[in-house]
Enzyme design. Structure first.
Site, short mmCIF file in Angstrom:
data_model
loop_
_atom_site.label_atom_id
_atom_site.label_comp_id
_atom_site.label_asym_id
_atom_site.label_seq_id
_atom_site.Cartn_x
_atom_site.Cartn_y
_atom_site.Cartn_z
N ASP A 82 0.84 -1.19 0.00
CA ASP A 82 0.00 0.00 0.00
C ASP A 82 0.88 1.25 0.00
O ASP A 82 1.85 1.34 0.76
CB ASP A 82 -0.89 -0.01 1.25
CG ASP A 82 -1.98 1.04 1.22
OD1 ASP A 82 -2.43 1.38 0.12
OD2 ASP A 82 -2.39 1.49 2.30
N GLU A 134 -3.34 5.68 -8.13
CA GLU A 134 -4.21 6.69 -7.53
C GLU A 134 -4.23 7.94 -8.40
O GLU A 134 -3.19 8.43 -8.81
CB GLU A 134 -3.75 7.05 -6.12
CG GLU A 134 -4.66 8.07 -5.44
CD GLU A 134 -4.31 8.32 -3.98
OE1 GLU A 134 -4.63 9.41 -3.48
OE2 GLU A 134 -3.72 7.43 -3.34
N HIS A 202 -9.66 4.75 -0.36
CA HIS A 202 -8.73 4.84 0.77
C HIS A 202 -9.43 5.63 1.87
O HIS A 202 -10.30 6.45 1.60
CB HIS A 202 -7.45 5.53 0.35
CG HIS A 202 -6.54 4.68 -0.48
ND1 HIS A 202 -5.21 4.51 -0.19
CD2 HIS A 202 -6.77 3.94 -1.59
CE1 HIS A 202 -4.66 3.70 -1.08
NE2 HIS A 202 -5.60 3.35 -1.95
N ASN A 225 -10.23 0.40 1.74
CA ASN A 225 -9.10 0.27 2.65
C ASN A 225 -9.57 0.63 4.06
O ASN A 225 -10.15 1.69 4.27
CB ASN A 225 -7.97 1.20 2.24
CG ASN A 225 -7.25 0.71 1.00
OD1 ASN A 225 -7.68 -0.23 0.34
ND2 ASN A 225 -6.15 1.36 0.67
N THR A 228 -7.85 2.63 10.30
CA THR A 228 -8.03 3.35 11.56
C THR A 228 -9.02 2.65 12.48
O THR A 228 -8.78 2.53 13.68
CB THR A 228 -8.47 4.79 11.28
OG1 THR A 228 -7.49 5.43 10.45
CG2 THR A 228 -8.61 5.58 12.57
#
Length: 276
Positions: A82, A134, A202, A225, A228
């Site tokens: 990543d 990206e 993301h 993704n 957190t």
């Protein structure tokens, strides 16, 4: 052995209207929990080694850990780099057994991003592996601001790089602890009109479970993704374990207490992305 490429898990998701979780890993405890959760839910899973993980553990070690877990698993497991920030880093990951690499050229001018991402995609495809790129820039909570993806640039990027998946900036933010008010559906639809490449979100922790579920079923978003959310669960479980027995000093005994909470949280995240 169920080691899979990103393309192998995302193309069925695109076809059948669901998404796959890309869990951001930091160590053995969480990656092991993510695979256990995926097996319990009978769905594929993407194990992701981001920059902070790589700063702590070398790529060859991470590649071996991901590969071992995949070999033992009954579901497809993708070993994914990543936010690779250089062509050399992506090449090293492929050499270390990763089946997918993300080249992050989102801070580069468009033409340079396309050129370098295309180089990484060719490296990955030549090795029989996958590449994510990206376009636009996904910002950070309490940090850099986002730059939304331009749909026309997204179409150009997808055509010229030949990536297997494309991360987009549509209101999502990295490291967000609070849930967002919703992603920009109009921008997502405009991007879908420009390309059929599977889309990646993301900063998925900032997207409410109900919205993840809806977007997985109704758009070309095939990968969320998630980091957190899982780090917060791990931290809470670790603090609880230490407080429960202040005399405990064996790290293995303490870390064992994080496993079940991590599996439960990962299973909930995985269920939010299913088609059924």
């Amino acid at each position: 052995m169920t080691l899979a490429t990103l393309r192998e898990v995302l193309q069925p998701a695109l076809r059948d209207g669901y998404a796959v979780a890309g869990f951001v890993t930091l160590g053995w405890e969480d990656m092991r929990a993510y695979v256990a959760a995926a097996e319990a839910e009978k769905v594929p899973v993407i194990l992701q080694a981001g920059p902070s993980c790589r700063a702590h553990t070398p790529l060859p070690v991470l590649g071996a850990m991901f590969t071992w877990l995949a070999e033992q698993a009954s579901v497809p497991v993708v070993a994914h780099l990543d936010h690779g920030h250089s062509i050399d880093e992506c090449r090293e990951a492929l050499d270390c057994g990763f089946t997918s690499v993300m080249f992050d050229g989102s801070r580069l001018p468009l033409n340079q991003n396309i050129e370098e991402t295309a180089t990484v995609a060719e490296l990955a495809h030549s090795a029989g592996m996958s590449c994510e790129g990206e376009i636009g820039f996904v910002g950070y909570a309490d940090g850099e601001s986002s730059d939304g993806t331009d749909p026309q640039e997204a179409g150009q990027f997808a055509r010229q790089t030949r990536v297997d998946a494309m991360a987009v900036s549509v209101g999502n933010v990295h490291l967000q602890q609070q849930k967002s008010d919703g992603l920009d559906l109009d921008r997502i639809r405009a991007i879908e009109a420009a390309t059929e490449v599977p889309l990646v979100i993301h900063g998925g922790s900032g997207v409410p479970l109900s919205e993840r579920r809806t977007l997985s079923k109704t758009t070309n978003i095939c990968k969320f993704n998630i980091g957190t959310d899982m780090r917060m669960v791990f931290g809470d479980a670790l603090r609880a374990a230490v407080k429960a027995d202040p005399d405990q000093f064996d790290r293995l005994q303490i870390l064992k207490e994080t496993h079940d909470p991590m599996v439960a949280a990962a299973r909930e995240a995985l269920r939010s992305l299913r088609s059924g």
